[in-house]
Scaffold this active site. Structure first.
Site, PDB file in Angstrom:
ATOM      1  N   GLY B 137      -0.363  -1.542   5.202  1.00  0.00           N
ATOM      2  CA  GLY B 137       0.821  -2.178   5.189  1.00  0.00           C
ATOM      3  C   GLY B 137       1.250  -2.467   3.489  1.00  0.00           C
ATOM      4  O   GLY B 137       1.065  -1.644   2.609  1.00  0.00           O
ATOM      5  N   CYS B 138       1.652  -3.530   3.225  1.00  0.00           N
ATOM      6  CA  CYS B 138       2.180  -3.774   1.861  1.00  0.00           C
ATOM      7  C   CYS B 138       0.971  -3.760   0.670  1.00  0.00           C
ATOM      8  O   CYS B 138       1.189  -3.330  -0.493  1.00  0.00           O
ATOM      9  CB  CYS B 138       2.927  -5.084   1.734  1.00  0.00           C
ATOM     10  SG  CYS B 138       4.175  -5.379   2.770  1.00  0.00           S
ATOM     11  N   VAL B 139      -0.083  -3.885   1.072  1.00  0.00           N
ATOM     12  CA  VAL B 139      -1.400  -3.730   0.133  1.00  0.00           C
ATOM     13  C   VAL B 139      -1.535  -2.352  -0.271  1.00  0.00           C
ATOM     14  O   VAL B 139      -2.169  -2.166  -1.312  1.00  0.00           O
ATOM     15  CB  VAL B 139      -2.332  -4.376   0.739  1.00  0.00           C
ATOM     16  CG1 VAL B 139      -3.398  -3.755   1.711  1.00  0.00           C
ATOM     17  CG2 VAL B 139      -3.406  -4.911  -0.448  1.00  0.00           C
ATOM     18  N   ALA B 140      -1.038  -1.335   0.459  1.00  0.00           N
ATOM     19  CA  ALA B 140      -1.595  -0.134   0.160  1.00  0.00           C
ATOM     20  C   ALA B 140      -1.154   0.473  -1.076  1.00  0.00           C
ATOM     21  O   ALA B 140      -1.688   1.542  -1.335  1.00  0.00           O
ATOM     22  CB  ALA B 140      -1.059   0.944   1.325  1.00  0.00           C
ATOM     23  N   MET B 336      -0.778  -7.998  -1.508  1.00  0.00           N
ATOM     24  CA  MET B 336      -1.335  -8.255  -0.449  1.00  0.00           C
ATOM     25  C   MET B 336      -0.552  -7.697   0.910  1.00  0.00           C
ATOM     26  O   MET B 336       0.140  -7.379   0.875  1.00  0.00           O
ATOM     27  CB  MET B 336      -1.076  -9.938  -0.289  1.00  0.00           C
ATOM     28  CG  MET B 336      -1.635 -10.674  -1.391  1.00  0.00           C
ATOM     29  SD  MET B 336      -1.374 -12.344  -1.595  1.00  0.00           S
ATOM     30  CE  MET B 336      -2.884 -12.936  -0.610  1.00  0.00           C
TER      31      MET B 336
END
Lengths: 79, 349
Positions: B137-140, B336
């Site tokens: 998700g957003c951490v990628a 995160m």
């Protein structure tokens, strides 16, 4: 609409939309006792507006601590 | 390892937030008595507009997950290819110079994965090492840079790329008018970004990746993610995301900087994922950054919304486009995502 009707409506909304199964009274604390986070509080208020066909106004949500506080706001908006 | 360049690409349909609110209003009014409250949810995310994969009117005709995912493959391949070409052009490299490609998305699935389709589209070498990523998700965005850097540590003469493609609009659940889904539908947008990273022995320009740090927070699976079913991806979003920042990020950053004998005053540049206003406010509350440290992040949120893993790379691209900080300055990339977890990447100019 009586206080009993308002309380019954709050109980129904909490059970239907937030899966709150425990008994709710006027002195029930929303955040600690019902474990409502800010998204759940938003859901509760929006669904109460749907149920009672009212719109909360600026400031109505600022001091909401207990179910009784919710009842007070709803009573005001229903009058 | 160095970050040689970042490229980006967006689908051509940019729609401002008020136009999107107007398009949603009829459906909201059928569900909510106080529709103004729902409109305000979309205004309070401080997003000015979003790029959409399809023309606005086409979303009502999307029937189910298969059609939405087919659109994700089609548009994702287009914007992915454009982002890669943009990044390589900025780095002065060609597609056949690339040795390894990480490809991340959490908004669609494909097998063969997008990177395989891009080999065919762009003509990458047939010995290209491919690592598709799903679920971070957003951490990628930050984690992908970190994993590519790990690879380059062992292959110091290689060129690695990270491609992030996120077409969040194609995950829209039109029948889900829950508050979490309404917030997500106001916040997330579409686009792609690609990063060119080069090994230490190549001697390329660009900020060096000094170190990376992953942090996983046990017992937080329900904070954010997808519930995946017949209709596609349904968002799981709790109010605890800003709380994750408040509880964990300060300690993680403190420890990471201390391990490198650095303090907050040493960080000249912050490259932060624009999760949303409450997340950024929490970061500004708990991290002793200089005033305006997250200006580019706030601006990215305002311009295009939250693009999940793509967003932090867009902020990185804007950072590289600005005048470089003095030689020797440090930067910190932060993101995160679901897990819940964070990734930190220490940069040095």
């Amino acid at each position: 609409m009586t206080d009993a009707d308002i309380l019954a409506g709050i109980r129904d909304v909490a059970r239907t939309h937030l899966n709150v199964e425990r008994e709710i009274g006027a002195d029930t604390v929303l955040v600690e006792t019902l474990a409502l986070d800010s998204l759940a509080m938003l859901t509760l208020v929006a669904e109460l507006e749907n149920r009672f066909r009212v719109c909360f106004e600026d400031g109505d949500e600022a001091g909401l601590t207990t179910v009784g506080d919710l009842m007070t706001v709803l009573r005001r908006r229903l009058s | 390892m160095r970050i040689a360049a970042v490229g980006s690409a967006f689908p051509p349909h940019y729609v401002d937030q008020e136009t999107l609110i107007a398009a949603f209003r009829e459906a909201w009014a059928a569900r909510y008595h106080n529709v103004g409250r729902i409109e305000d949810l979309h205004r309070h995310v401080l997003v000015g507009g979003r790029h959409l994969s399809l023309p606005l009117e086409a979303y009502a005709r999307l029937e189910g997950f298969t059609e939405a995912n087919d659109a994700w493959i089609r548009v994702g391949t287009d914007v992915g290819a454009a982002a890669i070409e943009d990044a390589l052009a900025r780095a002065g490299l060609g597609v056949r110079d690339v040795d390894a490609l990480w490809c991340t998305s959490v908004t669609g699935v494909a097998a063969p994965s997008l990177d395989a389709r891009l080999i065919n589209r762009l003509g990458f070498r047939s010995d290209l090492k491919r690592v598709p990523i799903f679920g971070l998700g957003c951490v990628a965005g930050a984690a992908g840079v970190a994993r590519a850097a790990d690879y380059l540590r062992g292959h110091p003469r290689d060129v690695a790329m990270l491609l992030s493609v996120e077409l969040c609009s194609l995950t829209l659940q039109r029948d889900d008018l829950s508050i979490p889904n309404l917030i997500a539908s106001g916040l997330f947008g579409d686009g792609a970004a690609a990063v060119v990273l080069t090994g230490a022995e190549r001697g390329d320009a660009g900020p060096a990746i000094v170190a990376t740090r992953s942090a996983f927070y046990p017992g937080t699976e329900e904070v954010m993610g997808w519930r995946i079913g017949a209709s596609g991806f349904q968002v799981v979003l709790s109010a605890d995301v800003p709380e994750m920042v408040r509880q964990h990020l300060r300690g993680d950053v403190d420890a990471f900087l201390a391990d490198h004998h650095l303090g907050y005053d040493d960080i000249a540049v912050w490259v932060a994922h624009p999760g949303g206003p409450k997340v950024l406010q929490a970061m500004e509350d708990v991290l002793p950054m200089k005033p305006g440290a997250l200006a580019l992040t706030w601006e990215s949120l305002r311009q295009v919304g939250n693009l999940s893993s793509t967003s932090v790379l867009l902020v990185l691209k804007e950072t590289l486009a600005r005048a470089a900080p003095p030689c020797g300055s440090y930067g910190l990339m932060t993101a995160m995502g679901p897990g819940f977890c964070s990734e930190l990447v220490l940069l040095r100019w």
